[in-house]
Scaffold this active site. Structure first.
Site, PDB file in Angstrom:
ATOM      1  N   SER A 135      17.661   6.173  19.811  1.00 29.38           N
ATOM      2  CA  SER A 135      18.328   5.584  18.646  1.00 29.38           C
ATOM      3  C   SER A 135      17.761   6.218  17.385  1.00 29.38           C
ATOM      4  CB  SER A 135      18.082   4.073  18.595  1.00 29.38           C
ATOM      5  OG  SER A 135      18.566   3.525  17.379  1.00 29.38           O
ATOM      6  N   TYR A 148      12.434  -2.976  18.454  1.00 31.54           N
ATOM      7  CA  TYR A 148      13.465  -2.040  18.919  1.00 31.54           C
ATOM      8  C   TYR A 148      13.121  -0.617  18.487  1.00 31.54           C
ATOM      9  CZ  TYR A 148      18.062   0.038  19.700  1.00 31.54           C
ATOM     10  OH  TYR A 148      19.098   0.843  20.137  1.00 31.54           O
TER      11      TYR A 148
END
Length: 273
Positions: A135, A148
């Site tokens: 990501s 995250y």
């Protein structure tokens, strides 16, 4: 499903929905032999694009079983796409420890375990490609998404190290980092609750709204599928690829050149902190 012996065999973890489903559907249309995975494929009896195998990235036995199923059927596995992932939001102070461990198990340790399971076969066939879907959030610590960001950053760094270890075996490894894409990730994300009276109540609540808006207005998952296809066709993939809106990709470049405090200020202004 294509059964052409010349077609590359692809395994995509987490292929039942979202980005995994888009990638798998596109690759199937391009004549790859594609297997997706789900912890519970029986929930997707009407699923048509490609075959789903039972696989839980937290369960080594289910990983081994899925890989053996593919080898028994085709005698090879050419491409692994570590796509299974889970979102998590919240003030780090207020996220339960078990949820942090659970997130790392899915986003990081799971990818490592699946990769370990496919490497012996790839080494034997003297070829293979592992694509780790990370990501753009892994390139920076984002407020209220710190866990995250950390799990994806860990996979980015591991990719850099592992690909060097695999060069002698003609096995390639790379990472593809998506920005915000229009998927159902928000529905499956663990949201630490906005606690009334918490010192983080106002700012976390505002940031949560902003995060969900970014996903809702995200890019078409087909863009990521096309990039993955392009990477598979590349003889010597780069270390990292980034896919997303211009400003999301540019934010990584900015971080490289701006002083830390200046970049932090930009992020805080973006999230109105």
């Amino acid at each position: 499903m294509n059964t052409d012996q010349n077609s590359k065999v692809v395994l995509i973890t987490g292929g039942s929905s979202g980005l995994g489903k888009s990638i798998g559907t596109y690759l199937t249309e391009k004549d790859y032999i594609v297997y997706g995975t789900s912890r519970n494929p029986s929930k997707f009896k009407e699923f048509k694009p490609f075959e789903l195998l039972q696989l839980d990235v937290a369960d080594k036995q289910s990983i081994q079983s899925a890989v053996e199923t593919i080898h028994n059927k085709h005698g090879r596995l050419d491409v692994l796409i570590n796509n299974a992932g889970a979102g998590i939001t919240g003030p780090i102070e207020e996220i339960p420890e078990e949820e942090i461990i659970k997130n790392f198990t899915t986003n990081y340790f799971g990818a490592i375990q699946v990769t370990k399971a496919v490497l012996p076969g790839m080494r034997e066939q003297n070829s293979g490609l592992v694509i780790n879907v990370t990501s753009i959030a892994g390139y920076m610590g984002l407020p209220f998404r710190g866990i995250y960001s950390a799990s994806k950053a860990a996979l980015e760094s591991t990719t850099e190290a592992w690909r060097m270890e695999l060069k002698d075996f003609n096995i390639k490894m790379t990472s593809v980092a998506p920005g915000a894409f229009a998927t159902n990730i928000a529905a499956g994300r663990f949201h630490a609750p906005v606690i009334e009276g918490s010192p983080y109540e106002e700012k976390y609540g505002m940031t949560l709204e902003s995060i969900n808006e970014d996903v809702d207005s995200g890019k078409d998952p087909l863009d990521l599928a096309k990039k993955i296809h392009n990477v598979i066709q590349t003889p010597n993939p780069k270390v990292h690829y980034r896919v997303g809106a211009f400003m999301q990709k540019f934010s990584v470049v900015l971080k490289r050149f701006l002083p830390g405090k200046v970049y932090e200020k930009i992020l805080m202004n973006h999230y109105k902190l």
